[in-house]
Design an enzyme around this catalytic site. Sequence first.
Site, PDB file in Angstrom:
ATOM      1  N   CYS A 189       0.845  -1.193   0.000  1.00 27.66           N
ATOM      2  CA  CYS A 189       0.000   0.000   0.000  1.00 27.66           C
ATOM      3  C   CYS A 189       0.883   1.248   0.000  1.00 27.66           C
ATOM      4  O   CYS A 189       1.795   1.350   0.823  1.00 27.66           O
ATOM      5  CB  CYS A 189      -0.890  -0.035   1.235  1.00 27.66           C
ATOM      6  SG  CYS A 189      -1.750   1.511   1.566  1.00 27.66           S
ATOM      7  N   CYS A 193       0.726   3.110   3.539  1.00 27.12           N
ATOM      8  CA  CYS A 193       1.225   2.627   4.841  1.00 27.12           C
ATOM      9  C   CYS A 193       2.164   1.430   4.733  1.00 27.12           C
ATOM     10  O   CYS A 193       2.534   0.856   5.760  1.00 27.12           O
ATOM     11  CB  CYS A 193       0.050   2.276   5.742  1.00 27.12           C
ATOM     12  SG  CYS A 193      -0.810   0.785   5.219  1.00 27.12           S
ATOM     13  N   CYS A 253      -4.789   1.049   6.680  1.00 31.12           N
ATOM     14  CA  CYS A 253      -5.023   2.499   6.697  1.00 31.12           C
ATOM     15  C   CYS A 253      -6.336   2.883   6.032  1.00 31.12           C
ATOM     16  O   CYS A 253      -6.706   4.053   6.025  1.00 31.12           O
ATOM     17  CB  CYS A 253      -3.862   3.240   6.033  1.00 31.12           C
ATOM     18  SG  CYS A 253      -3.804   3.081   4.237  1.00 31.12           S
ATOM     19  N   CYS A 276      -8.772  -5.100  -9.821  1.00 34.02           N
ATOM     20  CA  CYS A 276      -8.405  -4.006 -10.727  1.00 34.02           C
ATOM     21  C   CYS A 276      -7.913  -2.850  -9.863  1.00 34.02           C
ATOM     22  O   CYS A 276      -8.705  -2.169  -9.209  1.00 34.02           O
ATOM     23  CB  CYS A 276      -9.656  -3.614 -11.518  1.00 34.02           C
ATOM     24  SG  CYS A 276      -9.343  -2.361 -12.754  1.00 34.02           S
TER      25      CYS A 276
HETATM   26 ZN    ZN Z   1      -2.533   1.184   3.687  1.00 30.77          ZN
END
Ligand code: ZN
Length: 165
Positions: free
Chosen positions: A81, A84, A132, A153
């Site tokens: 991510c 985070c 997050c 996606c």
């Molecule tokens: Zn995150």
Amino acid sequence: MKYSLLITLIILATSCKGISQEKETSNTQTEVKKEFPITKTEAEWKKQLTDAEFYVLRKAATENPFTSALLAIKKEGTYVCAGCDTPVFKSEHKFDSGTGWPSFDKEIEGNVTYDVDYKIGYKRTEEHCATCGGHLGHVFEDGPSETTGERHCINGVALKFIPSK
Ligand SMILES: [Zn+2]
């Protein structure tokens, strides 16, 4: 007469206060339900993320197709991510869907969570980071039938690629 009117006014004022307090309580409960291990204010996210990352991760925007540098990556590694650093996808589950968005047939279980949205008029399963709450993309059921049949996606801007050693 005057005295009883005063009492009525006091009761009215008190009952109004009672109602507004109830509202405050239920708002707090909604927020608690949506709470993620990492929570930041909008200003803090804006400071940390690029504009594109902010609009995708925090405002659920969709990047333009065929714009992500991650599309061409074929190396082994992990996609984390961008908000985070939580690992959300593995390279072994990446496939070329031809849509112009990085696509995966499987997530790293437990690290993403799902929600339903109707933003474009029909039901879609929205996918976000479980740590997050950052918006990653959507899941569809037209992925590779030889594996899971799922097509995650994902906006490339919501991810960072960490190559394996
Ligand atoms: Zn995150």
